[in-house]
Write an enzyme that holds these catalytic residues in place. Structure first.
Site, PDB file in Angstrom:
ATOM      1  N   TYR A 118      -8.139  -8.875  -0.493  1.00 24.07           N
ATOM      2  CA  TYR A 118      -7.912  -7.442  -0.720  1.00 24.07           C
ATOM      3  C   TYR A 118      -7.629  -7.106  -2.189  1.00 24.07           C
ATOM      4  CZ  TYR A 118      -7.923  -6.139   4.224  1.00 24.07           C
ATOM      5  OH  TYR A 118      -8.302  -5.857   5.524  1.00 24.07           O
TER       6      TYR A 118
ATOM      7  N   ASN B  63      -4.855  -1.093  11.726  1.00 21.10           N
ATOM      8  CA  ASN B  63      -5.995  -0.363  12.276  1.00 21.10           C
ATOM      9  C   ASN B  63      -7.034  -1.249  12.966  1.00 21.10           C
ATOM     10  OD1 ASN B  63      -6.993  -1.465   9.972  1.00 21.10           O
ATOM     11  ND2 ASN B  63      -7.771   0.429   9.080  1.00 21.10           N
TER      12      ASN B  63
ATOM     13  N   HIS C 243     -11.446  -4.683  10.437  1.00 24.88           N
ATOM     14  CA  HIS C 243     -12.006  -4.445   9.096  1.00 24.88           C
ATOM     15  C   HIS C 243     -13.506  -4.660   9.194  1.00 24.88           C
ATOM     16  CE1 HIS C 243     -12.808  -4.836   4.788  1.00 24.88           C
ATOM     17  NE2 HIS C 243     -13.563  -5.868   5.130  1.00 24.88           N
TER      18      HIS C 243
HETATM   19  P1  CMP Z   1      -9.548  -2.123   5.795  1.00 26.00           P
HETATM   20  O1  CMP Z   1     -10.840  -1.579   6.286  1.00 26.00           O
HETATM   21  O2  CMP Z   1      -9.243  -3.547   6.135  1.00 26.00           O
HETATM   22  O3  CMP Z   1      -9.479  -1.948   4.193  1.00 26.00           O
HETATM   23  C1  CMP Z   1      -8.270  -1.846   3.486  1.00 26.00           C
HETATM   24  C2  CMP Z   1      -7.093  -1.692   4.404  1.00 26.00           C
HETATM   25  O4  CMP Z   1      -5.965  -1.136   3.794  1.00 26.00           O
HETATM   26  C3  CMP Z   1      -7.433  -0.710   5.505  1.00 26.00           C
HETATM   27  O5  CMP Z   1      -8.378  -1.235   6.384  1.00 26.00           O
HETATM   28  C4  CMP Z   1      -6.052  -0.448   6.073  1.00 26.00           C
HETATM   29  O6  CMP Z   1      -5.605  -1.504   6.904  1.00 26.00           O
HETATM   30  C5  CMP Z   1      -5.238  -0.436   4.796  1.00 26.00           C
HETATM   31  N1  CMP Z   1      -5.030   0.940   4.305  1.00 26.00           N
HETATM   32  C6  CMP Z   1      -5.952   1.783   3.812  1.00 26.00           C
HETATM   33  N2  CMP Z   1      -5.399   2.957   3.452  1.00 26.00           N
HETATM   34  C7  CMP Z   1      -4.081   2.829   3.711  1.00 26.00           C
HETATM   35  C8  CMP Z   1      -2.963   3.694   3.542  1.00 26.00           C
HETATM   36  N3  CMP Z   1      -3.092   4.924   3.026  1.00 26.00           N
HETATM   37  N4  CMP Z   1      -1.752   3.232   3.918  1.00 26.00           N
HETATM   38  C9  CMP Z   1      -1.616   1.988   4.435  1.00 26.00           C
HETATM   39  N5  CMP Z   1      -2.649   1.110   4.608  1.00 26.00           N
HETATM   40  C10 CMP Z   1      -3.860   1.542   4.261  1.00 26.00           C
END
Ligand code: CMP
Length: 139
Positions: A49, A112, A115
């Site tokens: 990340y 969420n 990914h």
């Molecule tokens: P992902 O698609 O894995 O890509 C980056 C990740 O950061 C995203 O899914 C979420 O899990 C996390 N993320 C993105 N935006 C936010 C936010 N505003 N607050 C907290 N976590 C976030």
């Protein structure tokens, strides 16, 4: 035809919905051509990340992604990158469409459930991050 990287995140593993999530891919004609379950170290999660390094949620995200096992897979099919993003739904589950993985299984914007690579270029980088060439076979 494209390949894309999918991660089933620790929150979804904890909810015991790996099978249901994989079913979303299969019923939308994405083929699982490689898969493994693993636990990310802090260093590996930080590296994966790195693009979000300066975001306020970076440290929490790394903590979350190392809080349990993940299931990484390579999905293969027509327009796979976009198709997977459509199947996942919006990053924030509150904005995700009905029937998407995140609408059904995500807890919040951080936890969420899944990914997915956001471009073909990143898909290649992310697949190489987790898989060796001989772990992916497409016929
Ligand atoms: P992902 O698609 O894995 O890509 C980056 C990740 O950061 C995203 O899914 C979420 O899990 C996390 N993320 C993105 N935006 C936010 C936010 N505003 N607050 C907290 N976590 C976030």
């Amino acid at each position: 035809m494209q390949q894309t990287l999918s991660i089933i995140k620790p929150d979804a593993i904890e909810k015991n919905v790996i099978g249901e999530i994989l079913k979303h891919f299969e019923k939308n004609n994405l083929k699982i051509v490689a898969a493994k379950m693993l636990h990310l170290t802090k260093e590996r999660a930080e590296k994966f990340y790195l693009i979000h390094k300066d975001k306020p949620f970076y440290n929490d995200l790394v903590d979350f992604m190392t809080s349990g096992s993940i299931l990484v897979s390579v999905l293969y099919g027509e327009d796979a990158v976009k198709k997977n993003r459509d199947i996942m739904g919006a990053t924030n589950p509150e904005q995700a469409d009905k029937g998407t993985i995140r609408k059904d299984f995500a807890t919040n914007i951080e936890k969420n459930a899944v990914h997915g690579s956001d471009s073909l270029e990143n898909a290649k980088i992310e697949i190489a991050f987790f898989f060796k060439e001989d772990e992916i076979f497409i016929r």
